[in-house]
Design a protein around this motif. Sequence first.
Motif: not given
Length: 350
Positions: A231, A233-235, A237-238, A326
Motif C-alpha cells: 500500500n 499510501s500507508a508507506e 504515511v510511515r 480509500d
Amino acid sequence: MPSSASFQCITLSLLILPAIVLALYFLTSFPHAPDTLLVNPSLASLPKHSRSWQIYPEDAFAGGAYVSLPLGRTRYWLLGPEDGIKIVLIHGLSVPALIWKEIAPRLAERGFRVLLYDLYGRGYSDAPQTTHDASLYTTQLALLLQYIGWSGANICGVSMGGAIAATFAVQFPHLVQGDIALIATAGVLEASDMSRTSRFLSSPLMQFVTSSVPFRMYLQHLASNVSRIDNPSAELVRIQSAHLPGYNPAIASSIREGPVRALSPVFAQLGRQLRKRAKDGAPAGRVLLVWGTKDTVVPYRYSARVKSLLGEDTASLVTLDGAGHDLTLTRGEEIAGKLEAFFNGQDVKE
C-alpha cells in the motif's frame, strides 16, 4: 504609639501595595515581541534517493509549483485547460495530494481546470509549528487562490478535506463560485466515536513524544528495517511520520483541535447559507455527498447525519456499495465520472 488597629492597617497596606503595583506594571507594560514561528520542512528536504520520491515524486502531477505563504511554502499543481471549469481538490488527514492520483488527471483530461495541493504539514508543504485547526487550512487555501489568480471555484474534499471544504465555503463564500462535493467527509465525528488509540496519540503528551528526536530516530530505524508494503499510501504515511518532524504534531493537532470533529454547526450553517442564496435569487450551489458502505474511518452512518445538517433540499447522496475510506484510490474512475457530471450541472444518481 500607634494603636493595634492602625498597626494592622499599615501591615496590610505593606502587603497589598506591592501586589497592586506589580499588577499595574503587567497590565500597562508593552507585550514582548512573539518568538519566531518555527516551520518544519517537507518531503522536499529528504534525499532524492529516498523511497518517498519513488512513491510520491515532486512532479507527481503536471503543472507543479511552490508558493511561499506566511506560514511556510505550499506545493500545488494546476492541471487541465486554462478555460476549463475550475475545481479545487482537498486531501485528508494523513495522505497528501497523492490521494487524488486516480481522479485529478481524469478530470483534467475531461476539460476541467484542476487545482490540488498539499496541506500544511503533509507532503511537499511545510509544517508550521502552530495549531492545526480549520482556520489554518481555510486561510491556506484562500491565500493560494489569491496567488494563482482565481476569484472562485468549485470545491471538492475527501475525509478531513471535506470538512475543510465545508468550513471554507462558510468562511469564504465569495470564493466558492459553484458547487461543493464532499467525499466521506469528516467533521461530525465526536471524541467518543474515535478509537482510544487515536485519542491517545493526539494527546499533548504524545504530541511532544512523537515530535522528539529520539522517537523519530526510532521510527526511522523501523522504517529502514521493515520491508516495503503493498500500500503506497500507508508507506508514505510511515515515511512522513518517521522523517518529517512536523508531521506527527500536525496530525495530532488536526485530530485534537482541527477539522475532524465537532463541526456540525458548520454543516448546518452551510445549508442555511445555500438556501438563503437561493431565496435571494442568487446561484445557490449544490452539495454532493459520496460515501462508501464499508468505510471504517468515517462510517457510512454519518452520511445521513451530514445530509440532515445540510438539508434534504440542499444535499444529495451517492452511495458506493462496498467502498472503503480509500475510495478515491479504489473507485477513482467511478468517482471522477460522478464529479464530471455534478460539476457540469447534472443531477447525479447512485
